[in-house]
Every structure is written in structure tokens, then in C-alpha cells.
Design a protein around this motif. Structure first.
Motif, PDB file in Angstrom:
ATOM      1  N   PHE A 196      44.464  37.876  43.795  1.00  0.00           N
ATOM      2  CA  PHE A 196      43.617  36.716  43.565  1.00  0.00           C
ATOM      3  C   PHE A 196      42.231  37.111  43.064  1.00  0.00           C
ATOM      4  CE2 PHE A 196      42.598  37.131  48.212  1.00  0.00           C
ATOM      5  CZ  PHE A 196      41.214  37.079  48.144  1.00  0.00           C
ATOM      6  N   VAL A 197      41.814  38.355  43.319  1.00  0.00           N
ATOM      7  CA  VAL A 197      40.517  38.803  42.799  1.00  0.00           C
ATOM      8  C   VAL A 197      40.554  38.869  41.274  1.00  0.00           C
ATOM      9  CG1 VAL A 197      38.936  40.771  42.670  1.00  0.00           C
ATOM     10  CG2 VAL A 197      39.808  40.007  44.883  1.00  0.00           C
ATOM     11  N   HIS A 198      41.648  39.386  40.709  1.00  0.00           N
ATOM     12  CA  HIS A 198      41.804  39.392  39.253  1.00  0.00           C
ATOM     13  C   HIS A 198      41.733  37.972  38.710  1.00  0.00           C
ATOM     14  CE1 HIS A 198      42.767  43.576  38.212  1.00  0.00           C
ATOM     15  NE2 HIS A 198      43.399  43.652  39.370  1.00  0.00           N
ATOM     16  N   SER A 199      42.433  37.050  39.372  1.00  0.00           N
ATOM     17  CA  SER A 199      42.456  35.665  38.916  1.00  0.00           C
ATOM     18  C   SER A 199      41.084  35.010  39.025  1.00  0.00           C
ATOM     19  CB  SER A 199      43.484  34.863  39.729  1.00  0.00           C
ATOM     20  OG  SER A 199      44.793  35.341  39.508  1.00  0.00           O
ATOM     21  N   VAL A 235      33.187  30.534  44.044  1.00  0.00           N
ATOM     22  CA  VAL A 235      34.146  29.978  45.004  1.00  0.00           C
ATOM     23  C   VAL A 235      33.419  28.995  45.899  1.00  0.00           C
ATOM     24  CG1 VAL A 235      35.742  30.489  46.885  1.00  0.00           C
ATOM     25  CG2 VAL A 235      35.558  32.058  44.945  1.00  0.00           C
ATOM     26  N   GLU A 236      33.778  27.722  45.796  1.00  0.00           N
ATOM     27  CA  GLU A 236      33.108  26.674  46.559  1.00  0.00           C
ATOM     28  C   GLU A 236      33.705  26.517  47.946  1.00  0.00           C
ATOM     29  OE1 GLU A 236      32.029  21.987  45.870  1.00  0.00           O
ATOM     30  OE2 GLU A 236      31.714  23.490  44.324  1.00  0.00           O
ATOM     31  N   ALA A 237      35.004  26.782  48.086  1.00  0.00           N
ATOM     32  CA  ALA A 237      35.649  26.635  49.392  1.00  0.00           C
ATOM     33  C   ALA A 237      36.920  27.462  49.420  1.00  0.00           C
ATOM     34  CB  ALA A 237      35.970  25.166  49.676  1.00  0.00           C
ATOM     35  N   VAL A 238      37.286  27.889  50.631  1.00  0.00           N
ATOM     36  CA  VAL A 238      38.570  28.558  50.864  1.00  0.00           C
ATOM     37  C   VAL A 238      39.370  27.651  51.780  1.00  0.00           C
ATOM     38  CG1 VAL A 238      39.743  30.580  51.769  1.00  0.00           C
ATOM     39  CG2 VAL A 238      37.544  30.849  50.587  1.00  0.00           C
ATOM     40  N   VAL A 239      40.567  27.284  51.330  1.00  0.00           N
ATOM     41  CA  VAL A 239      41.387  26.292  52.030  1.00  0.00           C
ATOM     42  C   VAL A 239      42.715  26.904  52.432  1.00  0.00           C
ATOM     43  CG1 VAL A 239      42.558  24.061  51.780  1.00  0.00           C
ATOM     44  CG2 VAL A 239      40.317  24.420  50.719  1.00  0.00           C
ATOM     45  N   GLU A 240      43.167  26.595  53.647  1.00  0.00           N
ATOM     46  CA  GLU A 240      44.494  27.039  54.078  1.00  0.00           C
ATOM     47  C   GLU A 240      45.557  26.186  53.403  1.00  0.00           C
ATOM     48  OE1 GLU A 240      45.807  28.568  58.242  1.00  0.00           O
ATOM     49  OE2 GLU A 240      46.117  26.411  58.222  1.00  0.00           O
ATOM     50  N   GLY A 241      46.538  26.840  52.800  1.00  0.00           N
ATOM     51  CA  GLY A 241      47.583  26.136  52.072  1.00  0.00           C
ATOM     52  C   GLY A 241      48.638  25.537  52.979  1.00  0.00           C
ATOM     53  N   GLY A 242      49.602  24.880  52.359  1.00  0.00           N
ATOM     54  CA  GLY A 242      50.675  24.231  53.091  1.00  0.00           C
ATOM     55  C   GLY A 242      51.960  25.026  53.057  1.00  0.00           C
ATOM     56  N   VAL A 243      53.044  24.369  53.423  1.00  0.00           N
ATOM     57  CA  VAL A 243      54.356  25.015  53.472  1.00  0.00           C
ATOM     58  C   VAL A 243      54.907  25.243  52.077  1.00  0.00           C
ATOM     59  CG1 VAL A 243      56.739  24.748  54.284  1.00  0.00           C
ATOM     60  CG2 VAL A 243      54.834  24.037  55.745  1.00  0.00           C
ATOM     61  N   ALA A 292      40.276  35.936  52.996  1.00  0.00           N
ATOM     62  CA  ALA A 292      39.929  35.430  51.663  1.00  0.00           C
ATOM     63  C   ALA A 292      38.449  35.080  51.583  1.00  0.00           C
ATOM     64  CB  ALA A 292      40.787  34.220  51.332  1.00  0.00           C
ATOM     65  N   LYS A 293      37.890  34.534  52.655  1.00  0.00           N
ATOM     66  CA  LYS A 293      36.459  34.214  52.660  1.00  0.00           C
ATOM     67  C   LYS A 293      35.624  35.483  52.501  1.00  0.00           C
ATOM     68  CE  LYS A 293      36.369  29.894  55.317  1.00  0.00           C
ATOM     69  NZ  LYS A 293      35.954  29.258  56.593  1.00  0.00           N
ATOM     70  N   THR A 294      36.032  36.549  53.172  1.00  0.00           N
ATOM     71  CA  THR A 294      35.313  37.812  53.064  1.00  0.00           C
ATOM     72  C   THR A 294      35.379  38.355  51.640  1.00  0.00           C
ATOM     73  OG1 THR A 294      35.766  38.350  55.377  1.00  0.00           O
ATOM     74  CG2 THR A 294      35.152  40.175  53.929  1.00  0.00           C
ATOM     75  N   ALA A 295      36.578  38.312  51.060  1.00  0.00           N
ATOM     76  CA  ALA A 295      36.745  38.789  49.684  1.00  0.00           C
ATOM     77  C   ALA A 295      35.948  37.946  48.704  1.00  0.00           C
ATOM     78  CB  ALA A 295      38.220  38.788  49.305  1.00  0.00           C
ATOM     79  N   GLU A 323      32.264  38.742  48.744  1.00  0.00           N
ATOM     80  CA  GLU A 323      31.953  39.966  48.012  1.00  0.00           C
ATOM     81  C   GLU A 323      31.873  39.734  46.502  1.00  0.00           C
ATOM     82  OE1 GLU A 323      34.909  42.753  49.215  1.00  0.00           O
ATOM     83  OE2 GLU A 323      34.099  42.986  51.247  1.00  0.00           O
ATOM     84  N   LEU A 324      32.494  38.630  46.047  1.00  0.00           N
ATOM     85  CA  LEU A 324      32.471  38.291  44.623  1.00  0.00           C
ATOM     86  C   LEU A 324      31.467  37.171  44.326  1.00  0.00           C
ATOM     87  CD1 LEU A 324      36.320  38.208  43.930  1.00  0.00           C
ATOM     88  CD2 LEU A 324      34.718  39.967  43.186  1.00  0.00           C
ATOM     89  N   ALA A 325      30.561  36.930  45.276  1.00  0.00           N
ATOM     90  CA  ALA A 325      29.666  35.778  45.145  1.00  0.00           C
ATOM     91  C   ALA A 325      28.880  35.792  43.843  1.00  0.00           C
ATOM     92  CB  ALA A 325      28.716  35.722  46.332  1.00  0.00           C
ATOM     93  N   GLY A 326      28.531  36.960  43.354  1.00  0.00           N
ATOM     94  CA  GLY A 326      27.784  37.039  42.107  1.00  0.00           C
ATOM     95  C   GLY A 326      28.639  36.902  40.867  1.00  0.00           C
ATOM     96  N   GLU A 327      29.959  36.929  41.041  1.00  0.00           N
ATOM     97  CA  GLU A 327      30.869  36.875  39.895  1.00  0.00           C
ATOM     98  C   GLU A 327      31.651  35.574  39.808  1.00  0.00           C
ATOM     99  OE1 GLU A 327      33.245  40.520  39.232  1.00  0.00           O
ATOM    100  OE2 GLU A 327      32.335  41.228  41.100  1.00  0.00           O
ATOM    101  N   ALA A 328      32.157  35.084  40.943  1.00  0.00           N
ATOM    102  CA  ALA A 328      33.075  33.936  40.938  1.00  0.00           C
ATOM    103  C   ALA A 328      32.518  32.818  41.817  1.00  0.00           C
ATOM    104  CB  ALA A 328      34.451  34.355  41.436  1.00  0.00           C
TER     105      ALA A 328
END
Length: 202
Positions: free
Chosen positions: A2-5, A43-51, A30-33, A36-41
Motif C-alpha cells: 500500500f505504500v507504493h500505491s 492520508v486523511e483517515a485510516v479505516v478498518e475494512g469489512g468482510v 497502517a496509521k504508523t506507516a 511516516e509518509l505524511a510529507g508524501e501522501a
């Protein structure tokens, strides 16, 4: 992956904010990762996905800020280029409510039933769909609402628009934008990154 994406999306001209939807139990990682990319990407929110993939997309939509355009991408395709994000975004214009990157099928495709071939499909009419896929936000939200109400599941977001009668444009996909689903796919991806052929943004 997901970092590449994230880096590819952030490097495109069409993405202003990113909602990262991750498997259950992976939110803190994912929040930690993402931090670390705050200056590049952005990311407004990290959400837990579904089934299911569809449920995960719906949860991501619920967390997304108001915007006229939504771009959905699977991190299992880490080598999509920034240009591809821009290409699908620019293709969403009247009369198209969505846009999907497609590559030609290199193989002859057979329809199979009960262990036998019942039809050979015309290859010149077939395409292999990829992500990122871009959509008019209102159309995508309405399509997901319809699917939830009807208890209908598709294998990508474009299918939901197709089922509700909306037109989806096709743009040229990328051969190296393959989906990593098996150990063999992962080994191939690692070799491509090691060779420098992919994974480096312009």
C-alpha cells in the motif's frame, strides 16, 4: 504494497486526499506507516475494512470528505503509475459516470459449464479490468446504496454502476499494473522492484 500505491496516488495531479481502508486488525500498523509518509501522501483517515471488498469500499466512502470525484484503488496492484490515476480521473465526464483501465486479454477465453466448453468468447470484445477506477462521487454513492438495498455484490465498483444503468468509460491500462494474489505474483513483484523496472516514481 500500500505504500507504493499511496505514493503513486499522491504523485498524481488528481488526488487531494486519501482514505486508506485496511484489513481488520491492521489499523494501528497502517496509521504508523501513513504517518511516516505524511510529507508524501495526504492520508486523511485510516479505516478498518469489512468482510468483502464491496463492504470495505462502502466504509471508505463513508469516511471520505465531500468531493465531486472518487478514485478507488486496490493496494494489491502496487505498480499503478500516477499517470494512470490521472487518466481515469480525466475520463469521468459526460456521458460517463465512471472510468476503468483495461488491458487486452492475451488469451482465448472459454465459457465453461459442468466440465465442458460451451462457448468461445470473441477476444476482440474482451478486456481485463484494473484499478484505479474513477467515479462521479454522487453516482458511486448511489450505486453502493442500491447494492446494499438489493443485497447485490459485484467484484469491482464499476459493476455497481453498470447494474444501475450508468455508462463507464474505458481507458488504456498498464501491463505492469498486475494484481498480486499468489506467492508467485509476489516473487515476480519483488524481482521487478529489485531490477528497478517498477516501484520508482518519476
Amino acid at each position: 504494497m500500500f505504500v507504493h500505491s499511496l505514493r503513486a496516488a499522491a504523485a498524481s495531479q488528481s488526488i487531494n486526499s486519501i482514505i486508506l481502508v485496511v484489513p481488520r486488525g491492521e489499523v494501528e500498523f497502517a496509521k504508523t506507516a501513513a504517518a511516516e509518509l505524511a510529507g508524501e501522501a495526504p492520508v486523511e483517515a485510516v479505516v478498518e475494512g469489512g468482510v468483502t471488498r464491496q463492504e470495505s469500499a462502502r466504509l471508505g466512502l463513508a469516511a471520505a470528505p465531500p468531493a465531486p470525484l472518487i478514485v478507488c484503488h486496490d493496494a494489491a496492484r502496487p505498480f499503478a503509475t500516477p499517470a494512470l490515476f490521472d487518466r481515469v480521473a480525466k475520463a469521468v465526464r459526460d456521458p460517463f459516470s465512471g472510468a476503468v483501465p483495461v488491458v487486452d486479454s492475451p488469451d482465448t477465453v472459454k465459457r465453461v459449464r459442468d466440465g465442458r466448453i460451451v462457448e468461445t468468447l470473441p477476444r476482440d470484445e474482451l478486456g481485463l479490468a484494473q484499478t484505479p477506477q474513477a467515479f462521479a462521487a454522487a453516482a458511486l454513492r448511489a450505486a453502493h446504496d442500491w447494492a446494499a438495498k438489493e443485497d447485490w455484490t459485484g467484484t469491482d465498483d464499476a459493476m455497481l454502476l453498470e447494474r444501475t444503468g450508468l455508462d463507464v468509460a474505458v481507458v488504456e491500462g498498464e501491463i505492469l499494473n498486475f494484481k498480486i494474489t499468489t506467492e508467485a505474483d509476489l516473487r515476480w513483484a519483488e524481482m521487478l522492484v529489485a531490477s528497478g523496472e517498477v516501484g520508482q516514481l518519476p
